[in-house]
Each structure stands twice: as C-alpha cells, then as structure tokens.
Scaffold this active site. Structure first.
Site, PDB file in Angstrom:
ATOM      1  N   ASP A  33     105.602  22.095 144.851  1.00 22.01           N
ATOM      2  CA  ASP A  33     105.473  21.398 146.133  1.00 22.01           C
ATOM      3  C   ASP A  33     105.662  22.362 147.306  1.00 22.01           C
ATOM      4  OD1 ASP A  33     105.227  18.651 145.028  1.00 22.01           O
ATOM      5  OD2 ASP A  33     107.244  19.044 144.310  1.00 22.01           O
ATOM      6  N   GLU A 143     108.419  11.375 144.612  1.00 25.93           N
ATOM      7  CA  GLU A 143     109.803  11.598 145.021  1.00 25.93           C
ATOM      8  C   GLU A 143     110.221  10.614 146.102  1.00 25.93           C
ATOM      9  OE1 GLU A 143     109.838  16.401 144.045  1.00 25.93           O
ATOM     10  OE2 GLU A 143     109.248  15.668 146.030  1.00 25.93           O
TER      11      GLU A 143
END
Length: 249
Positions: A33, A143
């Site tokens: 990420d 997330e």
C-alpha cells in the site's frame, strides 16, 4: 488503469493546492500500500514529494523493501530511527503504571504496537511541517471496512487515496506501476510485532474481505467475523463524538 492513476494524481494535486501546501509525503513501510502511494505522490509532485522510513528496533538500512520502493520510484526520502524514542517513552509509561499497580501485561503488546504507530504519525507530521507538505495515508477499502488501522496512528493522515480500492485492486495497480516483486508478494503485515500478519490478526483473509466488498456471498463464519470487526471499529471511522448541544430553556 492509467486513467485511474491519473484520477488519483489529479485528486492529490487538487487537495494539496486547496490546503495551500507545497507537496506530499508518505510513511514507507515496505508494504504494497505505501509502495503504491509512494508512486502516486511522485507522479503528482515530482519535485515536492518525500518518502519517510521510520524503523523501530531496526536500522534504516535494514528496511530493504522500503528502501527498494523509494529508490525504484526515484522518490526523495529520509530515514529516522525511532527505537530510542519509543523505548524511552513507553518504558516511562510502563514504569509509572507498574508503580501505581495498574499495569496490564495482557494488553501491553498491542498497546506498545499502537504506540509505535502513533509515534510514527507524530514524526510524519513533524517532518511534513518542515517541508510544508500534507501527510498521505495508505489505508485501503478492506482496512477501512474492518477498522484495521491504529486510531490516530496510521489512520491519522490528511489524504487517503486508496480508500475506495480493495486489496486486489491495490495489487493490480502495484503491478502496473512496476512495484518490486518482493513487495507485491510479501505477506501483508503491519509489523506490529515479530511474525505478525494482517490476516492472522483479523481472523479473515483479504480474499474473503474483497469478495464481500464486491457484493459476493462469502462463508457465513467469515461474514460474521467481518461484520463484528466492522461494528466494533465504527468509532474509528467517525470524528470524535460529542454530546448534543445543550439548549437553555
């Protein structure tokens, strides 16, 4: 994919301009990420972007994947070792609470991990202030839905360009952007402690989360686990709660 990347780059440029900032930085962990975000801010601000590597209990040069990410992206970077700052501060907290008789050993591992994330957040903002940059976060849709981030830690940022992207979409973008294979294939981990992994910590795979976010049916037990995570972490996705405004009669 190029259109989606351009969309994110344009958005980053717009938000930084609206804030009156000069550029953007990201904390680079060596995960997929932050690698994608590093590439995005480099595209958005070729001469006004920065990667920040913040190891705890390691040296900067030991963060081989993080260093590989910034070097491959040709991204300007700084490395700041936070081991001493973390140990000194958390030891002081522990010492005080032990003396008071209130130290909770059962929660100390997670508490220490969250403190690390918040120490990194504070450091990122101190560095950002020096440059006049905004702090760009790395949380993705999976997330965000599960609340798998530290409140006021890695969740404490100015911009979150990946927030609508499932983990699989982040991986596809990483491949398109030629992120090193060692990063793309790495087992997802917030590196909260030795051997920790995201999926083991959450109790559900990113594959199952992504399928759910696509609107597909998943294993009932996985769905129950996912909904429990979502409900329990709702407070992380809200501004701090306040009481209703008091009105004098």
């Amino acid at each position: 994919m190029e259109q989606r990347i351009n969309h994110l780059v344009d958005w980053l440029q717009t938000k930084v301009k609206e804030a009156g900032a000069k550029g953007a930085l990201v904390g680079v962990s060596g995960g997929i990420d932050s690698a994608v975000v590093a590439k995005l801010i480099k595209r958005a601000f070729p001469d006004k972007s920065l990667g920040v590597i913040l190891p705890i209990n390691q040296r900067v040069e030991d963060q081989t994947d993080a260093v590989a990410v910034v070097e491959e992206a040709n991204l300007n970077y700084v490395g700041i070792e936070l081991t001493d700052a973390y140990n000194e501060t958390y030891s002081a907290i522990q010492k005080t609470l032990v003396e008071k008789g209130d130290w909770n050993e059962e929660t100390s591992q997670l508490g220490g991990a969250n403190f690390q994330a918040r120490l990194r957040m504070s450091t990122l903002y101190a560095v950002a202030s020096n440059y006049g940059y905004l702090v760009v976060g790395t949380d993705n849709a999976a997330e965000d839905y599960t609340g798998y981030f530290t409140k006021y830690g890695d969740g404490g940022v100015d911009l979150v360009p990946l927030i609508h992207m499932r983990k699989e979409e982040v991986r596809e973008m990483a491949e398109y952007l030629h992120i090193p294979d060692s990063v793309i294939k790495k087992k997802p981990s917030a590196e909260l402690w030795e051997g920790q992994s995201d999926e083991e910590e959450m109790g559900i795979s990113y594959k199952a989360i992504d399928a759910y976010l696509r609107g597909e049916n998943i294993d009932p037990e996985d769905e129950r686990r996912l909904q429990a995570l979502h409900d329990r972490t709702e407070h992380k996705r809200q501004v701090p709660a306040g009481p209703p405004k008091y009105e004098d009669e």
